[in-house]
Design an enzyme around this catalytic site. Structure first.
Site, PDB file in Angstrom:
ATOM      1  N   TYR A 150       1.047  -1.162  -0.264  1.00 31.19           N
ATOM      2  CA  TYR A 150       0.005  -0.087  -0.139  1.00 31.19           C
ATOM      3  C   TYR A 150       0.865   1.167   0.276  1.00 31.19           C
ATOM      4  O   TYR A 150       0.849   2.188  -0.889  1.00 31.19           O
ATOM      5  CB  TYR A 150      -0.947  -0.137   1.113  1.00 31.19           C
ATOM      6  N   LYS A 154       1.578   3.869  -3.400  1.00 28.28           N
ATOM      7  CA  LYS A 154       0.955   5.456  -2.872  1.00 28.28           C
ATOM      8  C   LYS A 154       2.131   6.427  -2.734  1.00 28.28           C
ATOM      9  O   LYS A 154       1.946   7.694  -3.439  1.00 28.28           O
ATOM     10  CB  LYS A 154       0.278   5.761  -1.384  1.00 28.28           C
TER      11      LYS A 154
END
Length: 255
Positions: A150, A154
């Protein structure tokens, strides 16, 4: 003030959660809003609430290409693209993660943004006020133990945003990112539960960590993210590009 009346706005994963809040904030300032979502039930509910809605997977390039053709046929261009689609991905030490889960996180969190920008760019070039808003995260500027796919995806969003601001700036196309902190809702509830399981502690204890990681001592509201998206797309931000705007209550460490 915002000069978004009748602006043509497309939001991926816009039928529920943060995406829905973004859609409603744009609608509030007079924009025409088109949302996509893979969740048919959420899309049906959004359609019933008056939003133009298409069931489409932003992580599937052929579906994005077809959607761009549909939007172009109906609207003749696009003023604002909001790349909101994203998933939490797996939680755990990096050596325990399945490669398929890693790749799936990147497919939704960053590859979808590439597909949408690639296929909607010809529509944005028809606009007199083109703007791209990409959803990153506080995890896109800070490390986050147990959430490597994640966080890495990002960070990639921020890199893409800053690069496109340089690449597209000469054409007058602005590109910015939003980096939300923890936002209240079902998604963060799931993240907290998974983190509690990984740490062998309680949901209540991890919830306290998450609410305490910002100086304001609380979770963000989805409308906070919607307000930032509207600002970045508006005339008030006409000289703002290449920025990763934190909406995180001053978060300096992620748990």
């Amino acid at each position: 003030m915002f000069e978004l009346d009748d602006a043509r706005v497309l939001i991926t994963a816009g039928a529920a959660g943060i995406g829905r809040a973004i859609a409603e904030r744009f609608r509030h300032v007079g924009a025409r809003v088109w949302v996509t979502d893979v969740d048919e039930a959420a899309a049906t509910e959004a359609r019933g609430a008056g939003l133009r809605t298409t069931v489409s997977n932003a992580a599937a390039e052929d579906e994005v290409n077809a959607l761009a053709a549909e939007v172009n046929a109906e609207w003749g261009g696009l003023d604002v693209l909001v790349n909101n689609a994203g998933i939490a991905g797996p939680t755990g030490p990096v050596e325990t993660l399945e490669s398929a889960a890693w790749l799936s996180t990147f497919d939704v969190n960053i590859h979808s943004q590439f597909y949408c920008i690639k296929h909607f760019l010809p529509l944005l070039r028809k606009s007199e006020r083109p703007s791209i808003v990409n959803l990153s995260s506080a995890a896109g500027r800070l490390g986050m133990a147990g959430r490597s796919p994640y966080s890495a995806s990002k960070w990639a969003v921020v890199g893409l945003t800053k690069t496109l601001a340089i690449e597209l700036g000469p054409e007058g196309i602005r590109c910015n990112a939003i980096c939300p902190g923890a936002v209240g809702g079902p998604r963060i509830d799931g993240v907290i539960a998974a983190k509690a399981e990984m740490l062998g502690t309680t949901v209540a204890e991890v919830t306290e960590l998450y609410t305490g990681q910002s100086s304001l001592g609380k979770l963000a509201d989805a409308d906070d993210i919607g307000n930032m998206a509207v600002f970045l797309a508006s005339a008030m931000a006409s000289h703002v590009s290449g920025q990763a705007m934190a909406v995180d209550g001053n978060t300096e460490k992620l748990y």
